[in-house]
Structure formats: structure tokens, C-alpha cells
Design an enzyme around this catalytic site. Structure first.
Site, PDB file in Angstrom:
ATOM      1  N   ARG A 140       0.846  -1.184   0.000  1.00 34.53           N
ATOM      2  CA  ARG A 140       0.000   0.000   0.000  1.00 34.53           C
ATOM      3  C   ARG A 140       0.889   1.244   0.000  1.00 34.53           C
ATOM      4  NH1 ARG A 140      -2.848  -3.097  -1.633  1.00 34.53           N
ATOM      5  NH2 ARG A 140      -4.862  -3.892  -0.854  1.00 34.53           N
ATOM      6  N   ARG A 196      -4.280  26.495  -7.255  1.00 36.81           N
ATOM      7  CA  ARG A 196      -3.850  25.150  -6.871  1.00 36.81           C
ATOM      8  C   ARG A 196      -3.119  24.535  -8.060  1.00 36.81           C
ATOM      9  NH1 ARG A 196      -3.490  24.977  -1.523  1.00 36.81           N
ATOM     10  NH2 ARG A 196      -5.474  25.346  -0.440  1.00 36.81           N
ATOM     11  N   ALA A 226      -8.071  27.588   5.148  1.00 40.55           N
ATOM     12  CA  ALA A 226      -7.573  26.289   5.590  1.00 40.55           C
ATOM     13  C   ALA A 226      -6.059  26.302   5.622  1.00 40.55           C
ATOM     14  CB  ALA A 226      -8.081  25.176   4.665  1.00 40.55           C
ATOM     15  N   LEU A 266      -2.313  23.690   6.931  1.00 39.81           N
ATOM     16  CA  LEU A 266      -1.716  22.508   7.540  1.00 39.81           C
ATOM     17  C   LEU A 266      -1.502  22.701   9.034  1.00 39.81           C
ATOM     18  CD1 LEU A 266       1.136  21.904   4.935  1.00 39.81           C
ATOM     19  CD2 LEU A 266      -1.022  20.648   5.082  1.00 39.81           C
ATOM     20  N   GLU A 310      -5.072  30.323  10.880  1.00 37.00           N
ATOM     21  CA  GLU A 310      -5.360  30.343   9.451  1.00 37.00           C
ATOM     22  C   GLU A 310      -6.425  31.384   9.102  1.00 37.00           C
ATOM     23  OE1 GLU A 310      -3.696  28.895   7.120  1.00 37.00           O
ATOM     24  OE2 GLU A 310      -2.393  27.861   8.546  1.00 37.00           O
ATOM     25  N   GLU A 317      -5.287  34.206   6.446  1.00 33.67           N
ATOM     26  CA  GLU A 317      -5.884  34.239   5.120  1.00 33.67           C
ATOM     27  C   GLU A 317      -6.955  35.309   4.955  1.00 33.67           C
ATOM     28  OE1 GLU A 317      -7.083  30.423   3.671  1.00 33.67           O
ATOM     29  OE2 GLU A 317      -5.075  29.568   3.909  1.00 33.67           O
ATOM     30  N   PRO A 323      -8.862   8.660   1.945  1.00 33.48           N
ATOM     31  CA  PRO A 323      -8.313   7.620   2.811  1.00 33.48           C
ATOM     32  C   PRO A 323      -7.673   6.441   2.091  1.00 33.48           C
ATOM     33  CG  PRO A 323     -10.714   7.583   2.834  1.00 33.48           C
ATOM     34  CD  PRO A 323     -10.317   8.830   2.133  1.00 33.48           C
ATOM     35  N   GLY A 324      -7.892   6.306   0.789  1.00 36.91           N
ATOM     36  CA  GLY A 324      -7.224   5.251   0.056  1.00 36.91           C
ATOM     37  C   GLY A 324      -5.835   5.628  -0.415  1.00 36.91           C
ATOM     38  N   GLU A 365      -3.981  12.054   5.325  1.00 38.20           N
ATOM     39  CA  GLU A 365      -4.418  13.403   5.700  1.00 38.20           C
ATOM     40  C   GLU A 365      -5.767  13.371   6.418  1.00 38.20           C
ATOM     41  OE1 GLU A 365      -5.229  17.865   3.878  1.00 38.20           O
ATOM     42  OE2 GLU A 365      -4.982  16.175   2.510  1.00 38.20           O
TER      43      GLU A 365
END
Length: 222
Positions: free
Chosen positions: A42, A81, A93, A95, A110, A114, A132-133, A137
Site C-alpha cells: 500500500r 492550486r 484552511a 496545515l 489560518e 488568510e 483515505p485510500g 491526511e
């Protein structure tokens, strides 16, 4: 059967760091899913986690007790992005600066960085794993209300955030844009839809800002 996600980890027989990046790492695990089968490989991005903020306020002149989505607006930011080569409308948003950082403090930072805003009332709106795959995060979306302009000096933004625009849209406008296929950021989607649902309940039933993130995304880290 209880409707609840839970922590669990199959045995990891081997864990390798393939690439160490500035923000996240690329790793590969050999996971024993079944005793009568070879271990499965994985590959995924190991991520420190993030927070997002659904900052909402009643439109000027609206009844602050109104539950109409046309009477409340949400703050969105327009940011470039690079991986998808697009400007996206998102909620504020960012990290987590380090593993275990207090999520509320990160969200407050944040919102200031921002949008140069602060909020008096904070609640947990929704928690989710972004993909999740493919990545570890984990992201908490806070609901921020009683918004005001932050005091003191403004944050000096750089890189993509330097030219970031901010704007307020009614929850009705945001919902319509989402269903029209005009918005694509997942934290914005979760924030808009969850904020609408919470508004219709009069902001009742939400978790406190310091509620645990369950299943704990750090519990099974290697």
C-alpha cells in the site's frame, strides 16, 4: 450495528520512506490483510493533517436567529492550486504546523492569516479523511461565528496566498454553485453542506471545539 468508524490496523510487516518532501512524505507499507495470502503493498502520502474554517455570519440586516440559507453567508477564498492548474474557491484552511498541534489554535491562525479575521464562537462542524485510500491526511472543519476584523498587524502572505482573494457568499449562493458543478474543493463542499445542515438545526448539536477527532488519525502512525 453502531454507525461509527473505528481505529484498527492490520499488521505492517515493512514500512519504507520512498520520498521525503517539504509538506508530506511518500511511503509504502507491506500489510498482512489475510494469513493465507502474501502481504499487500500500500503506497500513500503520509500527511501531518490540516484544518479548515467555515466562517459564517448573518447578512446585513438579517435576523441573527433566522435559519434561512439566504440570510447567512460564508467566507470563501480564491486560491491557485498548481496540481490541478486552477483557481479554486475554498474556505480558509491550512496545515498543522507539527504533529499534535492544537487544531483550534491552528484554525484561529489560518483565519487570521488568510482573511485577517477572528471569531468569538468556535465549534466542530465536521471531521474527515480527505482521500483515505491514498493519504493519511485528516482534516477538521470548524464552524466559526461572531466574526470580527482581527486586531494588530496583518499577516504578510507569500507565494499562492499573496494574491488570494476573499469574498462572502450566501449559503444559498454557495449551495447553488456547488450543485451547478462550479465548486470543486472538498473542504469547501463539506463546509457548505454541513453549515447548511447545522443552520437548519439552529447551530445545535455540534461538538465543542476541543472534541477528540475519532477515529484518532495519529493512533496507528508508524
Amino acid at each position: 450495528m453502531e454507525l461509527r468508524d473505528e481505529n484498527f490496523s492490520f499488521p505492517v510487516e515493512d514500512h519504507q520512506l520512498i520520498y521525503q518532501g517539504k509538506v508530506f512524505d511518500f511511503v509504502t507499507d507491506s500489510v498482512r490483510l489475510h494469513a493465507d495470502e502474501p502481504a499487500a503493498q500500500r503506497d500513500y502520502l503520509a500527511h501531518p493533517g490540516a484544518v479548515a474554517i467555515a466562517a459564517v455570519r448573518p447578512i446585513p440586516g438579517a435576523d441573527p436567529t433566522s435559519r434561512s440559507i439566504s440570510d447567512w453567508e460564508i467566507l470563501l477564498v480564491r486560491q491557485y492550486r498548481h496540481p490541478v492548474r486552477a483557481f479554486l474557491w475554498e474556505v480558509p484552511a491550512g496545515l498543522l504546523d507539527h504533529a499534535g498541534e492544537d487544531r483550534l489554535e491552528a484554525a484561529q491562525r489560518e483565519l487570521w492569516e488568510e482573511a485577517n479575521l477572528q471569531a468569538k464562537t468556535w465549534q466542530v462542524l465536521v471531521d474527515f479523511f480527505t482521500s483515505p485510500g491514498g493519504t493519511s491526511e485528516h482534516l477538521r472543519v470548524f464552524l466559526a461565528r461572531d466574526i470580527s476584523v482581527a486586531t494588530g498587524e496583518r499577516f504578510e502572505a507569500a507565494e499562492e496566498e499573496r494574491d488570494m482573494e476573499t469574498a462572502w457568499f450566501t449559503l444559498e449562493q454557495a449551495r447553488n454553485a456547488l450543485f451547478a458543478g462550479s465548486l470543486h474543493n472538498p473542504s469547501a463542499m463539506a463546509s457548505i453542506l454541513a453549515a447548511i445542515a447545522a443552520l437548519r438545526q439552529g447551530w445545535e448539536g455540534l461538538r465543542e471545539a476541543d472534541a477528540p477527532f475519532t477515529p484518532d488519525p495519529l493512533k496507528n502512525e508508524i
